[in-house]
Design a protein around this motif. Structure first.
Motif, PDB file in Angstrom:
ATOM      1  N   GLU A  36      11.242   0.172   2.263  1.00  0.00           N
ATOM      2  CA  GLU A  36       9.890   0.600   2.629  1.00  0.00           C
ATOM      3  C   GLU A  36       9.097   1.034   1.387  1.00  0.00           C
ATOM      4  O   GLU A  36       7.898   0.734   1.263  1.00  0.00           O
ATOM      5  CB  GLU A  36       9.950   1.742   3.631  1.00  0.00           C
ATOM      6  CG  GLU A  36      10.485   1.356   5.002  1.00  0.00           C
ATOM      7  CD  GLU A  36      12.001   1.354   5.088  1.00  0.00           C
ATOM      8  OE1 GLU A  36      12.535   1.180   6.199  1.00  0.00           O
ATOM      9  OE2 GLU A  36      12.667   1.517   4.040  1.00  0.00           O
ATOM     10  N   THR A  37       9.769   1.733   0.478  1.00  0.00           N
ATOM     11  CA  THR A  37       9.096   2.192  -0.738  1.00  0.00           C
ATOM     12  C   THR A  37       8.696   1.016  -1.622  1.00  0.00           C
ATOM     13  O   THR A  37       7.578   0.960  -2.148  1.00  0.00           O
ATOM     14  CB  THR A  37      10.004   3.148  -1.525  1.00  0.00           C
ATOM     15  OG1 THR A  37      10.396   4.238  -0.687  1.00  0.00           O
ATOM     16  CG2 THR A  37       9.284   3.694  -2.750  1.00  0.00           C
ATOM     17  N   LEU A  38       9.616   0.059  -1.783  1.00  0.00           N
ATOM     18  CA  LEU A  38       9.314  -1.098  -2.627  1.00  0.00           C
ATOM     19  C   LEU A  38       8.176  -1.923  -2.054  1.00  0.00           C
ATOM     20  O   LEU A  38       7.299  -2.391  -2.792  1.00  0.00           O
ATOM     21  CB  LEU A  38      10.575  -1.958  -2.787  1.00  0.00           C
ATOM     22  CG  LEU A  38      11.675  -1.370  -3.676  1.00  0.00           C
ATOM     23  CD1 LEU A  38      12.890  -2.275  -3.692  1.00  0.00           C
ATOM     24  CD2 LEU A  38      11.162  -1.131  -5.088  1.00  0.00           C
ATOM     25  N   ARG A  39       8.163  -2.122  -0.734  1.00  0.00           N
ATOM     26  CA  ARG A  39       7.072  -2.887  -0.122  1.00  0.00           C
ATOM     27  C   ARG A  39       5.733  -2.224  -0.381  1.00  0.00           C
ATOM     28  O   ARG A  39       4.743  -2.889  -0.711  1.00  0.00           O
ATOM     29  CB  ARG A  39       7.311  -3.015   1.378  1.00  0.00           C
ATOM     30  CG  ARG A  39       8.352  -4.046   1.771  1.00  0.00           C
ATOM     31  CD  ARG A  39       8.566  -4.035   3.263  1.00  0.00           C
ATOM     32  NE  ARG A  39       9.510  -5.052   3.695  1.00  0.00           N
ATOM     33  CZ  ARG A  39      10.019  -5.137   4.911  1.00  0.00           C
ATOM     34  NH1 ARG A  39       9.657  -4.245   5.838  1.00  0.00           N
ATOM     35  NH2 ARG A  39      10.873  -6.084   5.224  1.00  0.00           N
ATOM     36  N   ALA A  40       5.698  -0.913  -0.211  1.00  0.00           N
ATOM     37  CA  ALA A  40       4.436  -0.191  -0.430  1.00  0.00           C
ATOM     38  C   ALA A  40       3.988  -0.313  -1.878  1.00  0.00           C
ATOM     39  O   ALA A  40       2.807  -0.591  -2.163  1.00  0.00           O
ATOM     40  CB  ALA A  40       4.610   1.274  -0.036  1.00  0.00           C
ATOM     41  N   LEU A  41       4.892  -0.115  -2.815  1.00  0.00           N
ATOM     42  CA  LEU A  41       4.521  -0.126  -4.226  1.00  0.00           C
ATOM     43  C   LEU A  41       4.159  -1.531  -4.706  1.00  0.00           C
ATOM     44  O   LEU A  41       3.255  -1.692  -5.532  1.00  0.00           O
ATOM     45  CB  LEU A  41       5.662   0.445  -5.067  1.00  0.00           C
ATOM     46  CG  LEU A  41       5.891   1.948  -4.916  1.00  0.00           C
ATOM     47  CD1 LEU A  41       7.114   2.390  -5.700  1.00  0.00           C
ATOM     48  CD2 LEU A  41       4.660   2.735  -5.368  1.00  0.00           C
TER      49      LEU A  41
ATOM     50  N   LEU B  92      -3.491  -2.873   5.017  1.00  0.00           N
ATOM     51  CA  LEU B  92      -4.280  -1.760   4.482  1.00  0.00           C
ATOM     52  C   LEU B  92      -3.390  -0.541   4.267  1.00  0.00           C
ATOM     53  O   LEU B  92      -3.527   0.184   3.274  1.00  0.00           O
ATOM     54  CB  LEU B  92      -5.413  -1.418   5.449  1.00  0.00           C
ATOM     55  CG  LEU B  92      -6.297  -0.234   5.064  1.00  0.00           C
ATOM     56  CD1 LEU B  92      -7.007  -0.491   3.746  1.00  0.00           C
ATOM     57  CD2 LEU B  92      -7.299   0.066   6.170  1.00  0.00           C
ATOM     58  N   GLY B  93      -2.465  -0.326   5.194  1.00  0.00           N
ATOM     59  CA  GLY B  93      -1.577   0.819   5.090  1.00  0.00           C
ATOM     60  C   GLY B  93      -0.717   0.803   3.846  1.00  0.00           C
ATOM     61  O   GLY B  93      -0.317   1.873   3.357  1.00  0.00           O
ATOM     62  N   LYS B  94      -0.422  -0.388   3.310  1.00  0.00           N
ATOM     63  CA  LYS B  94       0.403  -0.463   2.099  1.00  0.00           C
ATOM     64  C   LYS B  94      -0.288   0.206   0.915  1.00  0.00           C
ATOM     65  O   LYS B  94       0.372   0.810   0.059  1.00  0.00           O
ATOM     66  CB  LYS B  94       0.744  -1.922   1.773  1.00  0.00           C
ATOM     67  CG  LYS B  94       1.669  -2.562   2.784  1.00  0.00           C
ATOM     68  CD  LYS B  94       3.038  -1.878   2.793  1.00  0.00           C
ATOM     69  CE  LYS B  94       3.976  -2.479   3.807  1.00  0.00           C
ATOM     70  NZ  LYS B  94       3.608  -2.102   5.199  1.00  0.00           N
ATOM     71  N   PHE B  95      -1.604   0.113   0.838  1.00  0.00           N
ATOM     72  CA  PHE B  95      -2.326   0.782  -0.248  1.00  0.00           C
ATOM     73  C   PHE B  95      -2.234   2.305  -0.095  1.00  0.00           C
ATOM     74  O   PHE B  95      -2.059   3.025  -1.083  1.00  0.00           O
ATOM     75  CB  PHE B  95      -3.783   0.325  -0.268  1.00  0.00           C
ATOM     76  CG  PHE B  95      -3.962  -1.117  -0.633  1.00  0.00           C
ATOM     77  CD1 PHE B  95      -4.049  -1.501  -1.961  1.00  0.00           C
ATOM     78  CD2 PHE B  95      -4.027  -2.098   0.344  1.00  0.00           C
ATOM     79  CE1 PHE B  95      -4.206  -2.838  -2.311  1.00  0.00           C
ATOM     80  CE2 PHE B  95      -4.183  -3.429   0.011  1.00  0.00           C
ATOM     81  CZ  PHE B  95      -4.262  -3.805  -1.319  1.00  0.00           C
ATOM     82  N   ALA B  96      -2.349   2.777   1.144  1.00  0.00           N
ATOM     83  CA  ALA B  96      -2.222   4.213   1.394  1.00  0.00           C
ATOM     84  C   ALA B  96      -0.796   4.687   1.148  1.00  0.00           C
ATOM     85  O   ALA B  96      -0.572   5.768   0.579  1.00  0.00           O
ATOM     86  CB  ALA B  96      -2.649   4.533   2.834  1.00  0.00           C
TER      87      ALA B  96
ATOM     88  N   LEU C 259       1.240  -5.295  -7.447  1.00  0.00           N
ATOM     89  CA  LEU C 259       0.628  -6.625  -7.385  1.00  0.00           C
ATOM     90  C   LEU C 259      -0.861  -6.594  -7.721  1.00  0.00           C
ATOM     91  O   LEU C 259      -1.324  -7.377  -8.569  1.00  0.00           O
ATOM     92  CB  LEU C 259       0.873  -7.256  -6.015  1.00  0.00           C
ATOM     93  CG  LEU C 259       0.326  -8.677  -5.823  1.00  0.00           C
ATOM     94  CD1 LEU C 259       0.877  -9.629  -6.882  1.00  0.00           C
ATOM     95  CD2 LEU C 259       0.645  -9.189  -4.422  1.00  0.00           C
ATOM     96  N   PRO C 260      -1.667  -5.726  -7.097  1.00  0.00           N
ATOM     97  CA  PRO C 260      -3.097  -5.721  -7.477  1.00  0.00           C
ATOM     98  C   PRO C 260      -3.324  -5.320  -8.923  1.00  0.00           C
ATOM     99  O   PRO C 260      -4.228  -5.854  -9.581  1.00  0.00           O
ATOM    100  CB  PRO C 260      -3.718  -4.712  -6.496  1.00  0.00           C
ATOM    101  CG  PRO C 260      -2.588  -3.915  -5.967  1.00  0.00           C
ATOM    102  CD  PRO C 260      -1.399  -4.802  -5.976  1.00  0.00           C
TER     103      PRO C 260
END
Length: 312
Positions: free
Chosen positions: A231-236, A284-288, A242-243
């Motif tokens: 979960e942490t890696l996906r968010a980061l 959108l939640g991944k950025f948060a 990536l951006p």
């Protein structure tokens, strides 16, 4: 055992639902409410515990304080039901859960399904409703609402006071490591009132989730469960790395902006599985979540205690 902060009418409904189901004493722990929550709890006949505001509030700390109050009495219960103040207990569930524990001595904690009271009030409430829809069976971590064996909780040392989020899965992991089983039975347990109607609320809740992922991974990510690593890696990756990489590459050659197409492609992939609204919120939640994860690590580097992140 109920915890709350400025829940008002939701707390009244919660305590009323418990009064008709629970034979044991009801303890309410308040974390700095400025509304009439304390009066509501006292009128309902609950034993009220008010947390010292000089120590940072966390749900984990509140649950530990309530559990300590219950266990300090002459008739310390063998089982304790934890429930958040914005939830109502479904009639009949508690008796069903007690029966399940009686017939499964190896199980130390049992939960059912939490449902949203108003799932169609907003797309954010709907996301919560879908989020609660985890499969029944063994191994699923419980949330804020759970029936637990007091002896197992005491042996585990209770909840981890310092966690501002993710304290329930962290405790569930320790209970399983101690040899206990955790089950989710196929039955509605509570009705939750998320009351999320604004994008800012969704954002704050996702930031809190990212913080929980990062801290959980820091605590237990090296164990065999790889707790919250994925979960942490996906968010980061999606919300930060990536951006940032695309931006840096675009400073060299604008052609690298084509990599931004990864986001609509990911949206289309997720939409096939969860629908367009949920896919959009997930992305959108991944950025948060990345914001929350980075906030955790920044506070850790500064040796600062994180404060609770509220969305209501």
């Amino acid at each position: 055992m109920v915890i709350g902060r400025n829940e008002g009418p939701r707390l009244a409904a919660c305590l009323a639902s418990l009064g008709s189901e629970a034979a044991a004493p009801i303890v309410y722990v308040d974390s700095g409410s400025t509304d009439d929550s304390l009066d509501i709890a006292r009128r309902a006949g609950a034993d009220v515990v008010v947390l010292d505001p000089s120590v940072p509030f966390t749900a984990a700390r509140a649950r530990n304080a309530g559990f300590a109050r219950l266990m300090a009495g002459p008739d310390a219960p063998a089982l304790v039901m934890f429930i958040d103040g914005d939830c109502e207990l479904v009639p009949g569930w508690l008796a069903q859960a007690v029966g399940f524990l009686d017939s499964h001595p190896q199980v130390v904690a049992v939960a059912g399904r939490r449902r949203e009271r108003f799932p169609d009030a907003s797309i954010y409430n709907r996301q919560c409703e879908d989020e609660w829809n985890t499969p029944p069976g063994p191994g699923t971590p419980f949330g804020g609402d759970v029936l637990m064996r007091s002896a197992a909780l005491s042996a585990a040392g209770g909840y981890r006071d310092s966690l501002i989020a993710g304290e329930e899965p962290e405790l569930a992991l320790r209970l399983r490591r101690a040899g206990g089983e955790i089950w989710r039975i196929d039955s509605d347990m509570t009705r939750h009132d998320a009351t999320m109607h604004r994008l800012g609320q969704f954002w704050s809740r996702a930031v809190r989730g990212g913080h929980a992922f990062a801290e959980g991974a820091a605590l237990h990510g090296r164990g065999p469960e790889r707790h919250y690593i994925r979960e942490t890696l996906r968010a980061l990756v999606w919300g930060f790395a990536l951006p940032l990489t695309i931006l840096l590459l675009a400073l060299v050659d604008r052609g690298f902006l084509v990599l931004l197409l990864l986001y609509p492609l990911q949206f289309l992939r997720l939409s096939r599985r969860m629908g367009p609204q949920a896919a959009g919120l997930s992305m959108l939640g991944k950025f948060a979540e990345a914001n929350g994860a980075l906030r955790y690590w920044l506070n850790r580097l500064r040796a600062r205690q994180s404060r609770i992140i509220e969305y209501k």
